[in-house]
Design an enzyme around this catalytic site. Structure first.
Site, PDB file in Angstrom:
ATOM      1  N   HIS A   1      -1.064  -1.094  -5.006  1.00 52.22           N
ATOM      2  CA  HIS A   1       0.061  -2.125  -4.661  1.00 52.22           C
ATOM      3  C   HIS A   1      -0.764  -3.353  -3.719  1.00 52.22           C
ATOM      4  CE1 HIS A   1       3.403   1.050  -4.251  1.00 52.22           C
ATOM      5  NE2 HIS A   1       2.875   1.107  -5.495  1.00 52.22           N
TER       6      HIS A   1
ATOM      7  N   TYR B   1      -3.370  -3.293   7.597  1.00 52.15           N
ATOM      8  CA  TYR B   1      -2.777  -2.319   6.763  1.00 52.15           C
ATOM      9  C   TYR B   1      -3.784  -1.868   5.691  1.00 52.15           C
ATOM     10  CZ  TYR B   1       1.132   0.235   4.253  1.00 52.15           C
ATOM     11  OH  TYR B   1       1.888   1.272   3.679  1.00 52.15           O
TER      12      TYR B   1
END
Ligand code: RFL
Ligand code: PHB
Length: 407
Positions: free
Chosen positions: A72, A385
């Site tokens: 992703h 992240y």
């Protein structure tokens, strides 16, 4: 029995450590209280940071992850009925995450260790540490009805939050810092195609919701619930109703449903034990620290710890230099506290506080607006992240030269 490194726990930390040490020619034995079937099917983390995925690939255990894992390059933040995308790759020079279940990582590591002749003893009981403040530590345990002893030079305590290693350090030689959150996560695994290509973190007045996935056929979903929630209070229809409500958008997002395969409630906790070394015992992973899962960091932090530990042990065994081992705890803790902050910040950004009022709601929305519109703020989220580089704290960024010099 005798080995160089006695490893307690066959979770991601213990198995990865054993694998990295093997690649450096260092022997280890892994002791695990659960069965192989149990550790290979325990549903937990799903998000691998860029460097965690790269490490699996670089050390020869990433082939299935590269085939089956989902890469992703962005994620969605959803609030006030709108969805805003954080373009992780654009904000981090092309880094991203790989969605690949923790139990798949565990399966791949076990298979690699066993194929290389590595020793993992499952179903052990009564694990006890002795002599960890000497240069000849011993791990005592029972296996197949026999009491056994593993003599080693170093013990790695990789036995998770409920293991025995942390408690083997005298209370006077360690301190803990912790925070408990007033809510938990109800997690479900559903036999349903994901309803979006990327993860959706939703802030909603009824509480946080997360849409994640495991494969093109399996969705992983979470709901913020009060502490003490019993699964019996959450029949299937209530779970789906709540997910539909919290993930809804003004432009008609549709959540796909399917049979629930697994469900559980997880309390949210931040916890750090310091230092992570006592004599010849080194703690790694959840044995030393816990973060709330909102940042998707626990497994990744466990992997970062054992990278530091494997590197320090290699220098010690090869060259007899112990400076890496002496620095192990401080080196890990710098990263751990960065990740603690990020995980707690993400949790606060997205969850409904128990004392929620109009003011706290408006602040949350203002912060979400900022994070999804300012490149500077979005970059902070994105770089944490996808995972900061291993050596991030030793690099000092040179400030950019102002385009127009100050007068
Ligand atoms: P583990 O995985 O708990 O493994 C420890 C192992 O030690 C065994 N053990 C013992 N063995 C021998 N002797 C004893 N006395 C023993 N006592 C225990 C246990 O049976 C077990 O096999 O710790 P490790 O290796 O440090 O790995 C940590 C991760 O498991 C954990 O941080 C993550 O699962 C956290 N987490 C997430 N992390 C991420 O990086 N990304 C995510 O997306 C993410 N999502 C999550 C999560 C954790 C969750 N739960 C259920 C806590 C989502 C959830 C819901
Ligand atoms: C998961 O897929 O299990 C998952 C994803 C993101 C998180 C936590 C868990 O922040």
């Amino acid at each position: 029995m005798r080995t160089q490194v006695g490893i307690i726990g066959a979770g991601p930390a213990g198995l990865m450590l054993s694998h990295l040490l093997h690649l450096e020619g260092i022997d280890s034995v892994v002791l695990e209280t659960r069965s192989r079937a149990y550790v290979e099917s325990r549903v937990r983390a799903g998000v691998l940071e860029h460097d965690t995925a790269q490490l699996l690939a670089d050390t020869g255990v990433g082939a299935r992850m590269r085939r089956e894992g989902l890469v992703h390059t962005g994620l969605e933040l959803r609030f006030e009925g709108v969805s805003r995308r954080i373009d992780l790759a654009a904000l981090t020079s092309g880094r991203g995450i790989t969605v690949y279940g923790q139990q798949e990582v565990v399966k791949d590591l076990i298979a690699a260790r066993l194929a290389a002749g590595g020793e993992i003893l499952f179903d052990v009981t009564d694990v006890e540490l002795a002599g960890i403040d000497s240069d000849a530590p011993v791990i005592r345990f029972a296996h197949e009805g026999t009491i056994r002893e593993l003599n080693c030079l170093v013990v790695a305590g990789c036995d998770g939050f409920h293991g025995v290693s942390r408690g083997s350090i005298p209370a006077s030689a360690r301190r803990t810092v912790e925070h408990t959150y007033p809510f938990s996560w109800l997690g479900v695994l559903a036999q349903a195609a994901p309803s979006a290509h990327e993860l959706i973190y939703a802030q909603h007045e009824r509480g946080f919701a997360l849409h994640s996935m495991r494969s093109p056929e399996v969705t992983r979903l979470y709901l913020q619930v009060p502490n003490g929630t019993e699964l019996s209070d959450w029949p299937t229809a209530r779970i789906w109703d709540e997910l539909h409500t919290r993930l809804a958008t003004n432009d008609g997002f549709t959540l796909k449903e399917g049979p629930i395969l697994e469900q559980g409630v997880t309390p949210m906790r931040s916890f750090v034990t310091e230092p992570m070394r006592y004599g010849q015992l080194f703690l790694a992973g959840d044995a030393a620290h816990i973060v709330p899962p909102t940042g998707a960091k626990g497994l990744n932090l466990a992997v970062a710890d054992v990278r530091f530990l494997a590197e320090a042990l290699t220098t010690w065994f090869r060259q007899g230099r112990g400076t890496g081992l002496d620095e192990y705890s401080a080196r890990c803790l710098r990263r751990i506290w960065r990740v603690q902050h990020f995980s707690s910040w993400m949790t606060g950004l997205l969850h409904r506080p128990t004392d929620a009022d109009e003011f706290s709601h408006r602040l949350q929305v203002a912060q979400l607006e900022y994070v999804t519109t300012s490149t500077a703020a979005a970059t902070t989220l994105a770089e944490n992240y996808v995972g900061l580089p291993l050596d991030w704290s030793s690099r000092v960024d040179t400030p950019a030269t102002p385009a127009v010099p100050f007068a």
